[in-house]
Design a protein around this motif. Sequence first.
Motif, PDB file in Angstrom:
ATOM      1  N   THR A  12       0.846  -1.185   0.000  1.00  0.00           N
ATOM      2  CA  THR A  12       0.000   0.000   0.000  1.00  0.00           C
ATOM      3  C   THR A  12       0.885   1.241   0.000  1.00  0.00           C
ATOM      4  O   THR A  12       2.086   1.155   0.272  1.00  0.00           O
ATOM      5  CB  THR A  12      -0.917  -0.014   1.234  1.00  0.00           C
ATOM      6  OG1 THR A  12      -0.149  -0.373   2.385  1.00  0.00           O
ATOM      7  CG2 THR A  12      -2.052  -1.005   1.065  1.00  0.00           C
ATOM      8  N   ALA A  20      -2.501  -0.883   6.408  1.00  0.00           N
ATOM      9  CA  ALA A  20      -1.381  -1.080   5.489  1.00  0.00           C
ATOM     10  C   ALA A  20      -1.287  -2.571   5.170  1.00  0.00           C
ATOM     11  O   ALA A  20      -1.647  -3.416   6.000  1.00  0.00           O
ATOM     12  CB  ALA A  20      -0.075  -0.581   6.103  1.00  0.00           C
ATOM     13  N   SER A  89      -2.180  -7.664   6.698  1.00  0.00           N
ATOM     14  CA  SER A  89      -2.929  -6.410   6.835  1.00  0.00           C
ATOM     15  C   SER A  89      -2.814  -5.939   8.280  1.00  0.00           C
ATOM     16  O   SER A  89      -3.355  -6.578   9.195  1.00  0.00           O
ATOM     17  CB  SER A  89      -4.402  -6.622   6.461  1.00  0.00           C
ATOM     18  OG  SER A  89      -4.518  -7.061   5.121  1.00  0.00           O
ATOM     19  N   GLY A  92      -2.171   1.117  10.025  1.00  0.00           N
ATOM     20  CA  GLY A  92      -1.359   1.893   9.094  1.00  0.00           C
ATOM     21  C   GLY A  92      -0.366   2.856   9.697  1.00  0.00           C
ATOM     22  O   GLY A  92       0.066   3.795   9.024  1.00  0.00           O
TER      23      GLY A  92
END
Length: 465
Positions: A12, A20, A89, A92
Amino acid sequence: MINQDTIVALATPSGAGAIAVIRLSGKDAITIADSCFRSVKNQKSLTNQKTHTIHLGHIVDGKRTIDEVLVSVFKNPNSYTGEDVVEVSCHGSNYIQQEIIQLFLRKGCRMATAGEFTLRAFLNGKLDLSQAEAVADLISSDNEASHQIAMQQMRGGFSSEIAKLREELLNFASLIELELDFAEEDVEFADRTQFKELIERIRFVLKRLIDSFAVGNVIKNGIPVAIVGEPNVGKSTLLNALLNEERAIVSEIAGTTRDTIEDEISIGGIGFRFIDTAGIRETKDVVESIGIKKTFEKIEQAQVVVFIADSLNFKEDQFIHSFKIEIEKIKNKYPLKPLLIVANKVDKLSEANIESIKTEIPQIHFLSAKKGIGVDELKDKLLSFVNTGALRNNDTIVTNSRHYDSLSKAYEEIDKVKHGLDTGLSGDLLAIDIRQALFHFGEITGEITTDDLLGNIFANFCIGK
């Protein structure tokens, strides 16, 4: 060319965000991820899980928990790269992203280079080369048309058309080569009539693809439109009206715009890059003179020129005469550039004035940039300069200059084959031209590549793709 080690990268965009994604690919991807993963409810191992499954847990470094994550597992060959792939995942935060990546590096991963995931997909037969290049085009697409073309190419529309032609040509090439083995017996295995029909069909398809590049290149890169005219005719106001925002400074003072201002919008799915230029006039101001010089440079670079004038000036016969002369100058200097002639501030004219001006200059377009009158019609005129019929018909459009070059070279070789057939050229000489055509076809889809070529293509990818 391909390394067998395990690579890792942020998939990402860099920077803080809600989520992210960190991607690993390689023979040890699942093992490395598993060594840092602790499931929430039970001590399951990622190595024992089915492909295309998602698992909730934590990434840990020894006894330290870095983050709660979702881990996606893709086992070879059913993954994007054709290798074992893991996608983590996480939250972020920049700190969390770097901590996880550094942990994987310590466990044996290597940082991926630009485009290395897609390069592995190509080398492992998951994509051909033109499809791999379409991935980069898809990521960079910023309007509907460029997105549609990239999607079609990534699905194999272009490469399948090329592969089919190459296969048919290869079959005939094999028969021609076979004839050379029996040269002393004077036999023909390749039916020359069918071969001529095939060559004509290939020439037709190649010509269509080559011609589509003019449209495809415009769609991919956007159409530069230069807005030119004298000072204070409303060039900056028109730019603001087209963009629907106050992008350029507007004032009654002549020479306010001293440098070019550029911005891009999408009209009907096509990207247009509008360039507001300095007003063209005689001036002793050094800075303004530089801006006027840049105006002519931008006209050279533009594909469409919008020549704008103040409607009120058309009330003077002398102005109409001089304006016509300026129009002819632009047409003579740039005969291949579409020219849109615009009269601004139409709201200040009577119907009689408008009809009188139309009689003198029939192709003129009236608008009021300040009040938005006629702006949508101007957008429609700009869109009419782009042939988007191919998009509506879902035809293949070439947008890649490398593909265009290979197609052009293939067309030259096919022309030589046609000439050879028409003049009764011997099979051995025909075979040389056929081999060259096949070579250029192979360059497009990747049957024929070099390390330098692949390096140049994938160096333009983002890291993580």
